[in-house]
Design a protein around this motif. Structure first.
Motif: not given
Length: 107
Positions: A95-107
């Motif tokens: 389980i990993e948290l990325f900041a800022p948000i990774r647009p390439d990982y959005l559904p």
């Protein structure tokens, strides 16, 4: 945002690595990864701070110049733009948290 378990599909990122976004907002995204034994996440870096927890399995993890033997229950935080790589020693769940948000990982 609230997400029910199994409401999002896993998608392949590279050989032996599946990812699904769990939940996200404006500044962070939380993802689940299934990693298949014998594969490698090659050396890379990105502009995202990455915080992770090894739910199950074993990994050999390089952060910067230091190698770590990661086992179930271990965790890490990788600053943005720091080179890292992973050898998948056993089938693993991360389980990993990325900041800022990774647009390439959005559904």
């Amino acid at each position: 945002m609230f997400t029910k378990n199994n409401s999002k599909e896993f998608k392949p990122l590279i050989k032996g690595v599946l990812m699904r976004p769990l939940v996200f907002e404006e500044k962070t995204i939380l993802c689940e990864f299934k990693l298949q034994k014998g594969n490698i996440l090659p050396s890379h870096q990105h502009p995202y701070e990455q915080t992770g927890y090894l739910v199950s399995g074993k990994l050999k993890f390089r952060i910067g110049e230091i190698w770590h033997d990661a086992e179930t229950g271990d965790s890490w935080c990788i600053p943005d733009n720091v080179e890292h790589e992973v050898e998948i020693v056993e089938d693993s769940i991360v389980i990993e948290l990325f900041a800022p948000i990774r647009p390439d990982y959005l559904p």
